[in-house]
Enzyme design. Structure first.
Site, PDB file in Angstrom:
ATOM      1  N   GLU A   3       8.444  28.757 -33.900  1.00 53.32           N
ATOM      2  CA  GLU A   3       8.229  29.493 -35.145  1.00 53.32           C
ATOM      3  C   GLU A   3       7.086  30.504 -35.002  1.00 53.32           C
ATOM      4  O   GLU A   3       7.145  31.615 -35.542  1.00 53.32           O
ATOM      5  CB  GLU A   3       7.904  28.524 -36.287  1.00 53.32           C
ATOM      6  CG  GLU A   3       8.999  27.514 -36.586  1.00 53.32           C
ATOM      7  CD  GLU A   3       8.797  26.196 -35.852  1.00 53.32           C
ATOM      8  OE1 GLU A   3       9.043  25.150 -36.466  1.00 53.32           O
ATOM      9  OE2 GLU A   3       8.390  26.228 -34.665  1.00 53.32           O
TER      10      GLU A   3
ATOM     11  N   THR B  23      18.856   4.944  -0.393  1.00 56.70           N
ATOM     12  CA  THR B  23      19.257   6.353  -0.449  1.00 56.70           C
ATOM     13  C   THR B  23      18.351   7.205   0.438  1.00 56.70           C
ATOM     14  O   THR B  23      18.808   8.131   1.112  1.00 56.70           O
ATOM     15  CB  THR B  23      19.207   6.867  -1.901  1.00 56.70           C
ATOM     16  OG1 THR B  23      20.145   6.126  -2.688  1.00 56.70           O
ATOM     17  CG2 THR B  23      19.560   8.342  -1.976  1.00 56.70           C
TER      18      THR B  23
ATOM     19  N   ASP C 161      20.399   8.933   3.344  1.00 58.75           N
ATOM     20  CA  ASP C 161      20.717  10.338   3.069  1.00 58.75           C
ATOM     21  C   ASP C 161      19.572  11.306   3.324  1.00 58.75           C
ATOM     22  O   ASP C 161      19.813  12.504   3.468  1.00 58.75           O
ATOM     23  CB  ASP C 161      21.165  10.488   1.613  1.00 58.75           C
ATOM     24  CG  ASP C 161      22.400   9.662   1.288  1.00 58.75           C
ATOM     25  OD1 ASP C 161      23.119   9.296   2.223  1.00 58.75           O
ATOM     26  OD2 ASP C 161      22.628   9.390   0.091  1.00 58.75           O
TER      27      ASP C 161
ATOM     28  N   GLU D 146      20.061   8.959  -9.489  1.00 62.31           N
ATOM     29  CA  GLU D 146      20.955   9.382  -8.400  1.00 62.31           C
ATOM     30  C   GLU D 146      20.959   8.314  -7.313  1.00 62.31           C
ATOM     31  O   GLU D 146      20.965   8.612  -6.122  1.00 62.31           O
ATOM     32  CB  GLU D 146      20.520  10.734  -7.832  1.00 62.31           C
ATOM     33  CG  GLU D 146      20.765  11.900  -8.747  1.00 62.31           C
ATOM     34  CD  GLU D 146      20.786  13.229  -8.011  1.00 62.31           C
ATOM     35  OE1 GLU D 146      21.503  13.321  -6.992  1.00 62.31           O
ATOM     36  OE2 GLU D 146      20.095  14.166  -8.449  1.00 62.31           O
TER      37      GLU D 146
END
Length: 373
Positions: free
Chosen positions: A57, A201, A205, A293
């Site tokens: 605003e 992970t 990965d 994830e």
């Protein structure tokens, strides 16, 4: 439907478009856009860029200047009426001489809820509430969830083959989906405050967990590993890309902890390492949205502890097969099909050759599982 209602909805959509420009950057504050209209002309507009900066605003009023006198202000969230990091927006609106305010939705924050609207009405400002409310609520679903439950909004993202596998039996997973789907994931990361993975992970990965050029807001990278059985070298330890925090348990490897800390990685030791405990920490850091994830075991624990509210499931038209190939969600203790968790408000879209299914977990789903195993 009146012309005025159509006009109000159109300008409220403009507010939402403005607000969305700051997605991922305002935590713990909501996404807010404001538009000031006089006659048929937009004389001022703005959005809240980040916590500590002026609210939407104020930016709109600054741009409008004296033209704000007698004009209509559109804003997707109720103007605040309290002093926080910034002064009350209601006072700025009154000082500018705005004659009408159109509010998308009431602010769920008890410090604001209804107070801003009442303050304006007490000073003879016409206030219309509830324009494009559903769209306004969806834009700020993470903010609403944080206020209601005192924890961040959780999104579980995974990519799987048509037969429900996230990797081969050897753990190889690059790539399940194509480049279009991966770009969607990178854009999603850019809108989140943190992205969480488990130790497996990292080992399998070696991810970056960054937006990869799909935005300039890398999320906090979070690793959960009880014993810190993690590699000494990983992309996540490079703090030049994005900050990383590793959560561990009391039995964590002291040598690895010291090694990570020397590289600038923050290590937090919790008495009991669970998704819920990690989210409590991230809540204290002011986060709105976290992206899971992770692999199937951690995903199941996150679901069981109500740390996941929404699912992003990418499905590739491929078949891997194999009884040992991992699936996206581990054991939830559901032994009958009629107890399966059904997504609500689900949508299906295409991402190149792949599909994306999004939906919400029902709040009442309570799988029977000891998620601390």
């Amino acid at each position: 439907m009146s012309d005025r209602s159509d006009r109000d909805r159109a300008f409220m959509q403009q507010c939402l478009t403005l607000a969305a420009q700051a997605a991922g950057q305002t935590a713990p504050n909501p996404l807010v856009g404001a538009v000031i209209v006089k006659g048929d002309q937009v004389v001022g507009q703005g959005y809240h860029p980040q916590a500590g900066q002026p609210h939407a605003e104020v930016f709109a009023l600054r741009e409008a200047g004296v033209a704000a006198q007698g004009a209509t202000l559109y804003v997707n969230l109720e103007p605040c009426n309290h002093t926080g990091r910034t002064p009350p927006c209601t006072e700025a609106i009154l000082a500018a001489g705005i004659s009408r305010v159109v509010v998308g939705m009431v602010d769920p924050d008890p410090r604001v809820s209804g107070g801003g609207i009442e303050r304006l009405r007490q000073n003879n400002v016409q206030v219309t509430v509830g324009v494009e409310t559903e769209a306004c609520g969806q834009l700020n679903e993470a903010f609403v969830h944080r206020i209601k439950y005192q924890r961040p909004f959780g999104i579980l993202k995974y990519a799987m083959t048509l037969d429900g596998k996230i990797a081969t039996r050897t753990g190889h997973s690059a790539w399940v989906t194509g480049p279009v789907a991966r770009r969607e994931v990178h854009r999603l990361r850019n809108r989140c405050d943190a992205v969480i993975v488990g130790g497996n992970t990292v080992r399998q990965d070696d991810p970056h967990l960054t937006p990869h050029g799909q935005g300039n807001h890398p999320p906090l990278r979070v690793v959960m590993s009880r014993q810190l059985n993690l590699p000494e070298t990983a992309h996540l330890w490079d703090q030049r890309e994005a900050p990383t925090v590793v959560f561990c348990g009391p039995q964590a490897d002291t040598k690895i902890r010291q090694h990570l800390e020397k590289q600038g990685v923050e290590v937090v030791c919790l008495a009991t390492l669970t998704p819920q405990a990690v989210l409590e920490d991230l809540y204290q850091r002011g986060h709105l949205t976290v992206l899971w994830e992770c692999g199937g075991q951690l995903a199941a624990a996150a679901i069981a502890q109500h740390c996941v509210q929404k699912v992003w499931a990418f499905v590739a038209p491929k078949i891997i097969g194999g009884t040992q190939a991992p699936s996206p969600v581990g054991e939830l203790g559901l032994e009958e099909m009629n107890r399966a968790i059904a997504l609500e408000q689900f949508k299906l879209v295409t991402c190149g050759p792949d599909f994306l299914i999004t939906g919400y977990l029902p709040p009442q789903s309570k799988p029977s599982i000891d998620s601390d195993k």
